[in-house]
Motif scaffolding. Sequence first.
Motif, PDB file in Angstrom:
ATOM      1  N   UNK A 261      -8.402  -3.625  14.271  1.00  0.00           N
ATOM      2  CA  UNK A 261      -7.894  -4.170  13.023  1.00  0.00           C
ATOM      3  C   UNK A 261      -7.626  -3.062  12.027  1.00  0.00           C
ATOM      4  N   UNK A 262      -6.534  -3.235  11.278  1.00  0.00           N
ATOM      5  CA  UNK A 262      -6.227  -2.340  10.167  1.00  0.00           C
ATOM      6  C   UNK A 262      -6.192  -3.185   8.905  1.00  0.00           C
ATOM      7  N   UNK A 263      -7.042  -2.833   7.957  1.00  0.00           N
ATOM      8  CA  UNK A 263      -7.157  -3.593   6.718  1.00  0.00           C
ATOM      9  C   UNK A 263      -6.785  -2.713   5.523  1.00  0.00           C
ATOM     10  N   UNK A 264      -6.413  -3.361   4.447  1.00  0.00           N
ATOM     11  CA  UNK A 264      -6.059  -2.614   3.242  1.00  0.00           C
ATOM     12  C   UNK A 264      -7.304  -2.004   2.604  1.00  0.00           C
ATOM     13  N   UNK A 265      -7.073  -0.931   1.849  1.00  0.00           N
ATOM     14  CA  UNK A 265      -8.161  -0.237   1.160  1.00  0.00           C
ATOM     15  C   UNK A 265      -7.605   0.306  -0.152  1.00  0.00           C
ATOM     16  N   UNK A 266      -7.926  -0.357  -1.239  1.00  0.00           N
ATOM     17  CA  UNK A 266      -7.362   0.023  -2.536  1.00  0.00           C
ATOM     18  C   UNK A 266      -7.812   1.408  -2.989  1.00  0.00           C
ATOM     19  N   UNK A 267      -8.916   1.904  -2.441  1.00  0.00           N
ATOM     20  CA  UNK A 267      -9.418   3.221  -2.852  1.00  0.00           C
ATOM     21  C   UNK A 267      -8.719   4.370  -2.128  1.00  0.00           C
ATOM     22  N   UNK A 268      -7.885   4.042  -1.122  1.00  0.00           N
ATOM     23  CA  UNK A 268      -7.215   5.074  -0.316  1.00  0.00           C
ATOM     24  C   UNK A 268      -5.708   4.904  -0.446  1.00  0.00           C
ATOM     25  N   UNK A 270      -3.412   6.289   1.100  1.00  0.00           N
ATOM     26  CA  UNK A 270      -2.732   6.388   2.387  1.00  0.00           C
ATOM     27  C   UNK A 270      -3.153   5.282   3.359  1.00  0.00           C
ATOM     28  N   UNK A 271      -3.774   4.249   2.832  1.00  0.00           N
ATOM     29  CA  UNK A 271      -4.173   3.104   3.652  1.00  0.00           C
ATOM     30  C   UNK A 271      -3.134   1.993   3.535  1.00  0.00           C
ATOM     31  N   UNK A 272      -3.209   1.022   4.412  1.00  0.00           N
ATOM     32  CA  UNK A 272      -2.406  -0.190   4.301  1.00  0.00           C
ATOM     33  C   UNK A 272      -2.659  -0.813   2.931  1.00  0.00           C
ATOM     34  N   UNK A 273      -1.592  -1.281   2.271  1.00  0.00           N
ATOM     35  CA  UNK A 273      -1.771  -1.763   0.894  1.00  0.00           C
ATOM     36  C   UNK A 273      -1.819  -3.280   0.764  1.00  0.00           C
ATOM     37  N   UNK A 274      -1.721  -4.005   1.883  1.00  0.00           N
ATOM     38  CA  UNK A 274      -1.776  -5.463   1.825  1.00  0.00           C
ATOM     39  C   UNK A 274      -2.338  -6.005   3.124  1.00  0.00           C
ATOM     40  N   UNK A 275      -3.104  -7.070   3.049  1.00  0.00           N
ATOM     41  CA  UNK A 275      -3.609  -7.741   4.249  1.00  0.00           C
ATOM     42  C   UNK A 275      -2.743  -8.916   4.662  1.00  0.00           C
ATOM     43  N   UNK A 276      -1.611  -9.102   3.975  1.00  0.00           N
ATOM     44  CA  UNK A 276      -0.622 -10.108   4.346  1.00  0.00           C
ATOM     45  C   UNK A 276       0.608  -9.379   4.882  1.00  0.00           C
ATOM     46  N   UNK A 277       1.002  -9.692   6.133  1.00  0.00           N
ATOM     47  CA  UNK A 277       2.041  -8.933   6.827  1.00  0.00           C
ATOM     48  C   UNK A 277       3.155  -9.870   7.295  1.00  0.00           C
TER      49      UNK A 277
END
Length: 337
Positions: A261-268, A270-277
């Motif tokens: 799983x890849x989940x969003x991480x507001x503190x990063x 360079x992470x995914x920015x949304x859990x809705x795709x």
Amino acid sequence: WIGTTNGLNRFDGLSFKKYYYDTADTTTVTSNEIDAFIEDSVGNFWVLSSRMFSIYNRTKDNFSRKLLRVKNHIYNDLAMSACFIDSKGFLWIATYGAIYKFKLYNNPQINNSIIDADRYVLDEDDLPQLPTIAFSFVEDKNGKIWVSSYSKNLFYFDNQLNKFIPHPINIPEAKNLSNRQKMLIQDHDGDFFITSEWLGLIRWDRKNDKFTLYKPNGTNTGPNDDILFGIYEDRNHYIWIGSRNKGGINIFDKKTGKFTYIMSDESNRYALNSNSINCFYEDKLGSMWVGAGNSKGINKYSPIKKKFNSYFYNPKKLDGLSFNNVLCFAESKQGNI
């Protein structure tokens, strides 16, 4: 190329060029909601919207609008949702109400504003009150065309009968598939994968004619959400599945039967920015483009750097994305996304 709910975008690696509908200009796209597009083998780029479709003119950098005609009846206001070019050179178009098909190659009407087509509806006996709405097309290794819809069944096209025939999805929970959006892909082995709302991921092992349902179960043997839609097989044969709720990206390894799983991480940043795709597309260089829901724009994943870069709509940026709700991607032969 990137389709959004407010305009078509062409990305050359540095900037976005935007194309909008203009009621006073018939050489613009047919609507600002761009739902699907596809490039044929001779380089024609077909753009489908919530109101009909058009062909992109590369030399003039504009569009030629098209209408469909079936038995002398002209359809000029169809909401289009998906398209597919089969191995025989036919373009299939799904609309809210029916499926249309016409020949692409050696067809003198392609350059005309009106194209003759065949029209089909699905016999969805579990949904007698709903019009035909197909979400995806697949051509299997035997040349048979399959579609997914709101029905609890899949449908395949019978060339002799000239109609779509229902095929059951043989799982005990099949009745719960009725009136749910479903996406369908075929992987490199010829197996089918089906995403569904409120149920999970379904794999159809075509060789053994076996259906398997993967439901959220708190472990990595199931997706982490059951409201699934976008689905894509990457070059390494992993299946990427998007949650439309809060489950982010689920990546399925068919060899192990396990999910990561890849989940969003507001503190990063360079992470995914949304859990809705909404959707996925892997470009020629191996980067995965992810259309995020909740108006979060585009997330581009680099497998080498193992990080995401985001692209957003900014009204002050003239060469930026036209809107943050992304519905579809395609890559031209020139490498434009």
